[in-house]
Design a protein around this motif. Sequence first.
Motif, PDB file in Angstrom:
ATOM      1  N   LYS A  50       0.728  -1.127  -0.167  1.00  0.00           N
ATOM      2  CA  LYS A  50      -0.011   0.079  -0.009  1.00  0.00           C
ATOM      3  C   LYS A  50       0.893   1.185  -0.015  1.00  0.00           C
ATOM      4  CE  LYS A  50      -2.626   0.781   3.619  1.00  0.00           C
ATOM      5  NZ  LYS A  50      -4.121   0.593   4.369  1.00  0.00           N
ATOM      6  N   LYS A 103     -12.542  -1.994   8.373  1.00  0.00           N
ATOM      7  CA  LYS A 103     -12.792  -0.804   9.283  1.00  0.00           C
ATOM      8  C   LYS A 103     -14.043   0.142   8.790  1.00  0.00           C
ATOM      9  CE  LYS A 103      -7.715  -0.997  10.172  1.00  0.00           C
ATOM     10  NZ  LYS A 103      -6.557  -0.529   9.808  1.00  0.00           N
ATOM     11  N   TYR A 246      -8.078  -3.615   0.668  1.00  0.00           N
ATOM     12  CA  TYR A 246      -8.250  -2.051   1.007  1.00  0.00           C
ATOM     13  C   TYR A 246      -9.081  -1.646   0.028  1.00  0.00           C
ATOM     14  CZ  TYR A 246      -3.465  -3.014   3.011  1.00  0.00           C
ATOM     15  OH  TYR A 246      -2.576  -3.271   3.688  1.00  0.00           O
TER      16      TYR A 246
HETATM   17  C1  SIN Z   1      -3.319  -2.041   6.743  1.00  0.00           C
HETATM   18  O1  SIN Z   1      -2.845  -2.628   6.443  1.00  0.00           O
HETATM   19  O2  SIN Z   1      -3.767  -1.089   6.551  1.00  0.00           O
HETATM   20  C2  SIN Z   1      -3.577  -2.227   8.581  1.00  0.00           C
HETATM   21  C3  SIN Z   1      -4.405  -3.242   8.771  1.00  0.00           C
HETATM   22  C4  SIN Z   1      -4.648  -3.440   9.943  1.00  0.00           C
HETATM   23  O3  SIN Z   1      -5.018  -2.601  10.881  1.00  0.00           O
HETATM   24  O4  SIN Z   1      -4.424  -4.583  10.688  1.00  0.00           O
END
Ligand code: SIN
Length: 348
Positions: A50, A103, A246
């Motif tokens: 990312k 999330k 994501y």
């Molecule tokens: C992420 O890869 O953006 C973090 C993911 C997580 O909070 O485990």
Amino acid sequence: MLHSIDSFIPIVMRTLLSSILVGAMLWSGAAPAQTITIKFSHVVAPDTPKGKAAEKFKQLAEAATKGRVKVELYPNSQLYKDGDELEALQRGAVQMLAPSVSKFGPLGVREFEVFDLPYIFDNTETVYRVTDGEVGQKLMAKLEPKGIRGLAFWDNGFKEFSCSKPLRKPADFRGVKLRIQSSKVLAATVRQLGGVPQVMAFSEVYTAMQQGVVDGAENPISNLYTQKMHEVQKHLTISDHSYLVYAVIVNRKFWDGLPPDVRTALEGAMKDATRYERAIAAKENADALALVKQAGTTEVYALDAKQREEWKQALLPVHKEFESVIGRDLIQSIYAVAAQVEQERRKK
Ligand code: SIN
């Protein structure tokens, strides 16, 4: 500070010239084009799939708009951590994010948690077919009423469990405290195994592991390694039990207010950055695994096919449990894509 007469004259001339220029622009009605700043905040390290794709987007976007757009990157939760960043996007304090879709629950959009269902994906191809297809489009549309526009799906591969003790069979999870993202499916997954889920911001996980607040967590290995979690986790199980997806998202009002040519250029840059992210994710995780092994702090254990099947059977009740929350049809549509991919593989 005193200027010599030589240096003073050019300064006066330059000031005069630029005043004339600005004056002429105002007189002709042409305002000088203002730089558009995109603050792009995320929670992982710059040297993750990312982080690298965000950097790629910055380069491509600035080049494609010939400098009219400036992308400012804020990695590693330096601006906002989980929970805060979505709110910051909605109020326009930042313009772009790429959070894990696990999330989105607190936004009131629970359907994205379908990606968290344990063992729903056997391979990356199925994930891409789902995110690139109708399901992906319908999910992104659910963000619109929240003032958010979804631009692309990125991913970081399968997640693995790390812990202070070995996790080789479902019974090993009994009483184990595991950090999870704010997803009810992830909480149910850990509970189904007999563990204790603890929702926590990504930026706090290393310290929580170090201090024994949690025993372990689930991460793609690139996240584990770049956050140095392997230094405080004695065991890593290659379980591939769920996938980290994501969504690259923007503040909708900001995006709709961009000049159309700028928006088109940014969409092109996002397409190319997405292609790049997909091309590097698997290798980044393989390299991170090699580095974890090399560090020698963590014993790595890979489930064999029989063990994987045992874990899968132990976790399948979570799919049923969430039919009423996520939607039976949505879950079934992913099974259908997975079956299609499997069929095509067999034919090859
Ligand atoms: C992420 O890869 O953006 C973090 C993911 C997580 O909070 O485990």
